[in-house]
Write a protein that holds these residues in place. Structure first.
Motif, PDB file in Angstrom:
ATOM      1  N   GLU A 191       0.811  -1.217   0.000  1.00 14.91           N
ATOM      2  CA  GLU A 191       0.000   0.000   0.000  1.00 14.91           C
ATOM      3  C   GLU A 191       0.847   1.271   0.000  1.00 14.91           C
ATOM      4  OE1 GLU A 191      -3.915  -1.792   2.363  1.00 14.91           O
ATOM      5  OE2 GLU A 191      -2.549  -0.419   3.381  1.00 14.91           O
ATOM      6  N   ALA A 192       2.033   1.201   0.568  1.00 18.76           N
ATOM      7  CA  ALA A 192       2.866   2.403   0.698  1.00 18.76           C
ATOM      8  C   ALA A 192       3.666   2.706  -0.557  1.00 18.76           C
ATOM      9  CB  ALA A 192       3.811   2.254   1.884  1.00 18.76           C
ATOM     10  N   SER A 193       3.938   1.701  -1.367  1.00 20.26           N
ATOM     11  CA  SER A 193       4.849   1.928  -2.493  1.00 20.26           C
ATOM     12  C   SER A 193       4.303   1.426  -3.820  1.00 20.26           C
ATOM     13  CB  SER A 193       6.192   1.242  -2.215  1.00 20.26           C
ATOM     14  OG  SER A 193       5.989  -0.144  -1.906  1.00 20.26           O
ATOM     15  N   LEU A 194       3.933   0.152  -3.870  1.00 20.24           N
ATOM     16  CA  LEU A 194       3.557  -0.449  -5.144  1.00 20.24           C
ATOM     17  C   LEU A 194       2.224   0.070  -5.673  1.00 20.24           C
ATOM     18  CD1 LEU A 194       4.492  -2.483  -7.231  1.00 20.24           C
ATOM     19  CD2 LEU A 194       3.249  -4.250  -5.981  1.00 20.24           C
ATOM     20  N   LEU A 195       1.221   0.176  -4.808  1.00 23.05           N
ATOM     21  CA  LEU A 195      -0.088   0.615  -5.283  1.00 23.05           C
ATOM     22  C   LEU A 195      -0.079   2.047  -5.813  1.00 23.05           C
ATOM     23  CD1 LEU A 195      -2.644  -1.061  -2.850  1.00 23.05           C
ATOM     24  CD2 LEU A 195      -1.608  -1.929  -4.951  1.00 23.05           C
ATOM     25  N   PRO A 196       0.593   2.996  -5.143  1.00 19.15           N
ATOM     26  CA  PRO A 196       0.676   4.337  -5.737  1.00 19.15           C
ATOM     27  C   PRO A 196       1.369   4.339  -7.096  1.00 19.15           C
ATOM     28  CG  PRO A 196       1.216   4.426  -3.404  1.00 19.15           C
ATOM     29  CD  PRO A 196       1.134   2.975  -3.762  1.00 19.15           C
ATOM     30  N   LEU A 197       2.390   3.502  -7.262  1.00 18.37           N
ATOM     31  CA  LEU A 197       3.084   3.397  -8.548  1.00 18.37           C
ATOM     32  C   LEU A 197       2.131   2.865  -9.616  1.00 18.37           C
ATOM     33  CD1 LEU A 197       5.831   3.441 -10.112  1.00 18.37           C
ATOM     34  CD2 LEU A 197       6.135   1.062  -9.386  1.00 18.37           C
ATOM     35  N   ALA A 198       1.340   1.869  -9.250  1.00 17.37           N
ATOM     36  CA  ALA A 198       0.389   1.304 -10.198  1.00 17.37           C
ATOM     37  C   ALA A 198      -0.659   2.330 -10.612  1.00 17.37           C
ATOM     38  CB  ALA A 198      -0.290   0.083  -9.586  1.00 17.37           C
ATOM     39  N   GLN A 199      -1.144   3.092  -9.640  1.00 16.29           N
ATOM     40  CA  GLN A 199      -2.142   4.109  -9.956  1.00 16.29           C
ATOM     41  C   GLN A 199      -1.555   5.205 -10.844  1.00 16.29           C
ATOM     42  OE1 GLN A 199      -3.638   4.538  -5.651  1.00 16.29           O
ATOM     43  NE2 GLN A 199      -5.454   4.992  -6.876  1.00 16.29           N
ATOM     44  N   LYS A 200      -0.340   5.593 -10.560  1.00  9.78           N
ATOM     45  CA  LYS A 200       0.322   6.639 -11.352  1.00  9.78           C
ATOM     46  C   LYS A 200       0.430   6.245 -12.815  1.00  9.78           C
ATOM     47  CE  LYS A 200       4.686   9.206 -11.756  1.00  9.78           C
ATOM     48  NZ  LYS A 200       6.055   9.393 -11.185  1.00  9.78           N
ATOM     49  N   HIS A 201       0.671   4.949 -13.060  1.00 11.69           N
ATOM     50  CA  HIS A 201       0.891   4.478 -14.431  1.00 11.69           C
ATOM     51  C   HIS A 201      -0.319   3.712 -14.984  1.00 11.69           C
ATOM     52  CE1 HIS A 201       5.142   5.647 -14.650  1.00 11.69           C
ATOM     53  NE2 HIS A 201       5.188   5.351 -13.370  1.00 11.69           N
ATOM     54  N   SER A 202      -1.452   3.812 -14.312  1.00 12.95           N
ATOM     55  CA  SER A 202      -2.719   3.209 -14.776  1.00 12.95           C
ATOM     56  C   SER A 202      -2.583   1.709 -15.037  1.00 12.95           C
ATOM     57  CB  SER A 202      -3.211   3.920 -16.041  1.00 12.95           C
ATOM     58  OG  SER A 202      -3.427   5.286 -15.800  1.00 12.95           O
ATOM     59  N   LEU A 203      -1.921   1.017 -14.113  1.00 11.79           N
ATOM     60  CA  LEU A 203      -1.743  -0.424 -14.234  1.00 11.79           C
ATOM     61  C   LEU A 203      -2.868  -1.157 -13.501  1.00 11.79           C
ATOM     62  CD1 LEU A 203       2.074  -0.613 -13.423  1.00 11.79           C
ATOM     63  CD2 LEU A 203       1.021  -0.601 -15.683  1.00 11.79           C
ATOM     64  N   ASP A 204      -3.424  -2.177 -14.127  1.00  7.63           N
ATOM     65  CA  ASP A 204      -4.360  -3.048 -13.428  1.00  7.63           C
ATOM     66  C   ASP A 204      -3.608  -3.798 -12.334  1.00  7.63           C
ATOM     67  OD1 ASP A 204      -6.757  -2.562 -14.800  1.00  7.63           O
ATOM     68  OD2 ASP A 204      -6.234  -3.950 -16.404  1.00  7.63           O
ATOM     69  N   VAL A 205      -4.261  -3.984 -11.193  1.00  5.01           N
ATOM     70  CA  VAL A 205      -3.641  -4.716 -10.083  1.00  5.01           C
ATOM     71  C   VAL A 205      -4.523  -5.901  -9.722  1.00  5.01           C
ATOM     72  CG1 VAL A 205      -2.794  -4.616  -7.715  1.00  5.01           C
ATOM     73  CG2 VAL A 205      -2.549  -2.619  -9.207  1.00  5.01           C
ATOM     74  N   PHE A 206      -3.911  -7.096  -9.773  1.00  2.08           N
ATOM     75  CA  PHE A 206      -4.608  -8.335  -9.456  1.00  2.08           C
ATOM     76  C   PHE A 206      -3.872  -9.025  -8.301  1.00  2.08           C
ATOM     77  CE2 PHE A 206      -5.159  -7.559 -14.046  1.00  2.08           C
ATOM     78  CZ  PHE A 206      -6.548  -7.539 -14.140  1.00  2.08           C
ATOM     79  N   PRO A 207      -4.284  -8.808  -7.060  1.00  2.15           N
ATOM     80  CA  PRO A 207      -3.568  -9.392  -5.921  1.00  2.15           C
ATOM     81  C   PRO A 207      -3.692 -10.916  -5.866  1.00  2.15           C
ATOM     82  CG  PRO A 207      -5.010  -7.585  -5.233  1.00  2.15           C
ATOM     83  CD  PRO A 207      -5.391  -7.946  -6.627  1.00  2.15           C
ATOM     84  N   TYR A 208      -2.572 -11.577  -5.536  1.00  5.17           N
ATOM     85  CA  TYR A 208      -2.620 -13.021  -5.317  1.00  5.17           C
ATOM     86  C   TYR A 208      -2.507 -13.321  -3.822  1.00  5.17           C
ATOM     87  CZ  TYR A 208       2.541 -13.295  -4.827  1.00  5.17           C
ATOM     88  OH  TYR A 208       3.845 -13.142  -4.417  1.00  5.17           O
ATOM     89  N   TYR A 209      -2.746 -14.587  -3.452  1.00  5.32           N
ATOM     90  CA  TYR A 209      -2.875 -14.972  -2.036  1.00  5.32           C
ATOM     91  C   TYR A 209      -3.865 -14.050  -1.339  1.00  5.32           C
ATOM     92  CZ  TYR A 209       1.186 -18.118  -2.374  1.00  5.32           C
ATOM     93  OH  TYR A 209       2.056 -19.126  -2.713  1.00  5.32           O
ATOM     94  N   SER A 210      -4.949 -13.754  -2.015  1.00  2.00           N
ATOM     95  CA  SER A 210      -5.940 -12.805  -1.493  1.00  2.00           C
ATOM     96  C   SER A 210      -6.569 -13.264  -0.184  1.00  2.00           C
ATOM     97  CB  SER A 210      -7.041 -12.591  -2.531  1.00  2.00           C
ATOM     98  OG  SER A 210      -6.525 -12.013  -3.700  1.00  2.00           O
ATOM     99  N   LEU A 211      -6.554 -14.565   0.056  1.00  3.57           N
ATOM    100  CA  LEU A 211      -7.141 -15.107   1.288  1.00  3.57           C
ATOM    101  C   LEU A 211      -6.075 -15.596   2.259  1.00  3.57           C
ATOM    102  CD1 LEU A 211     -10.167 -17.023  -0.283  1.00  3.57           C
ATOM    103  CD2 LEU A 211     -10.176 -14.801   0.883  1.00  3.57           C
ATOM    104  N   ALA A 212      -4.827 -15.145   2.058  1.00  8.18           N
ATOM    105  CA  ALA A 212      -3.730 -15.447   2.985  1.00  8.18           C
ATOM    106  C   ALA A 212      -3.633 -16.951   3.261  1.00  8.18           C
ATOM    107  CB  ALA A 212      -3.898 -14.659   4.291  1.00  8.18           C
ATOM    108  N   HIS A 213      -3.472 -17.723   2.173  1.00  7.05           N
ATOM    109  CA  HIS A 213      -3.337 -19.182   2.275  1.00  7.05           C
ATOM    110  C   HIS A 213      -4.536 -19.828   2.966  1.00  7.05           C
ATOM    111  CE1 HIS A 213       0.874 -18.971   0.939  1.00  7.05           C
ATOM    112  NE2 HIS A 213       1.013 -17.954   1.763  1.00  7.05           N
ATOM    113  N   GLY A 214      -5.695 -19.208   2.865  1.00  8.39           N
ATOM    114  CA  GLY A 214      -6.889 -19.763   3.476  1.00  8.39           C
ATOM    115  C   GLY A 214      -7.169 -19.252   4.878  1.00  8.39           C
ATOM    116  N   PHE A 215      -6.227 -18.507   5.462  1.00 10.86           N
ATOM    117  CA  PHE A 215      -6.418 -18.002   6.824  1.00 10.86           C
ATOM    118  C   PHE A 215      -7.660 -17.117   6.921  1.00 10.86           C
ATOM    119  CE2 PHE A 215      -5.735 -14.636  10.000  1.00 10.86           C
ATOM    120  CZ  PHE A 215      -5.592 -15.413  11.138  1.00 10.86           C
ATOM    121  N   LEU A 216      -7.913 -16.310   5.884  1.00  6.66           N
ATOM    122  CA  LEU A 216      -9.021 -15.349   5.939  1.00  6.66           C
ATOM    123  C   LEU A 216     -10.381 -15.992   5.671  1.00  6.66           C
ATOM    124  CD1 LEU A 216      -7.243 -12.352   4.165  1.00  6.66           C
ATOM    125  CD2 LEU A 216      -7.684 -12.651   6.612  1.00  6.66           C
TER     126      LEU A 216
END
Length: 312
Positions: A191-216
């Motif tokens: 959130e502090a570095s990669l997401l602002p970079l993606a927004q600046k350059h209009s990159l689609d973001v598709f997070p993986y391990y979205s459920l934290a290996h099933g923990f969530l």
């Protein structure tokens, strides 16, 4: 400068991307086909895989997931309505991002998938031993050849992604259109570095391990032992912070009469710049709550509750 439209600007991407790292590992061919059928029947249209899936399973060598997806696609006539992404650099026999490796890997992936092209081809892991410009040039060549429509990046540092973008702009190579980072309620460093970079350059973001290996999903609450190959990975989240997150998910779950997992995915969709999270399922029963709730939208208060519970 050679540019491309982000995938989400070319086609309406479903709110949930189907991950396939369990294909050929904890899910056999028949189950995988049923999972794919269920996902598409419920409105899904984006399948994410990699040439390395699932070499870590006993008896596998890599490419098993692509082969299973290919056998499923061969039975259908709607390829133009289904997005397919794969990745290069992590296959045991094709490791790294050297041009020769990239060119051999794409041909292997396309053959296993039975496709003429991929919608996104990700650089799976950085390869410091290969000059970045050489990797970029090889990936760009695949676009020129029509073997891939778009370039994506996964597991690169923000600094290396910025270098990739700068080189592509300077050399007039096609720009990347997508990022695939490790991001969920328990992993928020991006959130502090990669997401602002993606927004600046209009990159689609598709997070993986979205459920934290099933923990969530909440199945690790309490003292009962969970029968899962991912139990050890999920176990590291059994901390005071992890309990706070599960408590917050439980509160939203009770209010909405909805399982934990779709709520965790909806939290990701509510974050700035996120196109759609990636989640996998090893059974149709696991898949159904995810796709049935893939249009779930949280209120600002619910997002704030989860934000505060998951603060590092």
């Amino acid at each position: 400068m050679s540019s491309q439209l982000a995938v989400s600007q070319q086609i309406k991407v479903a709110p949930l991307v189907l991950g396939t790292n369990v294909f050929g590992w904890t899910a056999d061919v028949e189950v995988c086909h049923r999972i794919l059928d269920g996902y598409v029947e419920m409105g899904g249209n984006f399948i994410d895989t990699a040439d390395s899936y699932s070499f870590w399973a006993e008896g596998n060598s890599g490419g098993e997931a692509e082969t299973i997806i290919g056998s499923w696609l061969a039975q259908r006539d709607d390829r133009d309505k289904i997005l397919v992404a794969s990745k290069v650099s992590h296959h045991p026999q094709l490791s790294g991002m050297a041009p020769a490796t990239i060119n051999a890997a794409i041909d292997g992936s396309l053959t296993r998938l039975g496709l003429d092209y991929l919608d996104i081809y990700y650089a799976h892991f950085d390869d410091p031993s290969t000059p970045l410009v050489e990797s970029i040039e090889a990936m760009s060549g695949l676009v020129d050849q029509g073997k891939i429509r778009s370039i994506g990046i996964s597991n690169y540092s923000p600094e290396r992604i910025a270098q990739w973008l700068e080189i592509s702009e300077r050399e007039s190579f096609p720009l990347p259109v997508a990022l695939e980072p490790h991001y969920n309620l328990m992993e928020r460093d991006v959130e502090a570095s990669l997401l602002p970079l993606a927004q600046k350059h209009s990159l689609d973001v598709f997070p993986y391990y979205s459920l934290a290996h099933g923990f969530l999903t909440g199945k690790y609450r309490g003292t009962a032992e969970v029968d899962s190959v991912r139990a050890a990975d999920a176990g590291r989240y059994l901390t005071a912070r992890g309990e706070n997150v599960l408590d917050a998910l439980a509160q939203v779950s009770a209010d909405r009469t909805c399982p934990f997992a779709p709520i965790a995915l909806a939290w990701l969709r509510a974050k700035p710049g996120i196109t759609a999270p990636i989640a996998s399922a090893r059974t149709v029963a696991q898949l159904m709550p995810l796709v049935a709730n893939m249009h779930l939208t949280l209120t600002e208060a619910e997002v704030q509750l989860l934000d505060e519970a998951s603060q590092p």
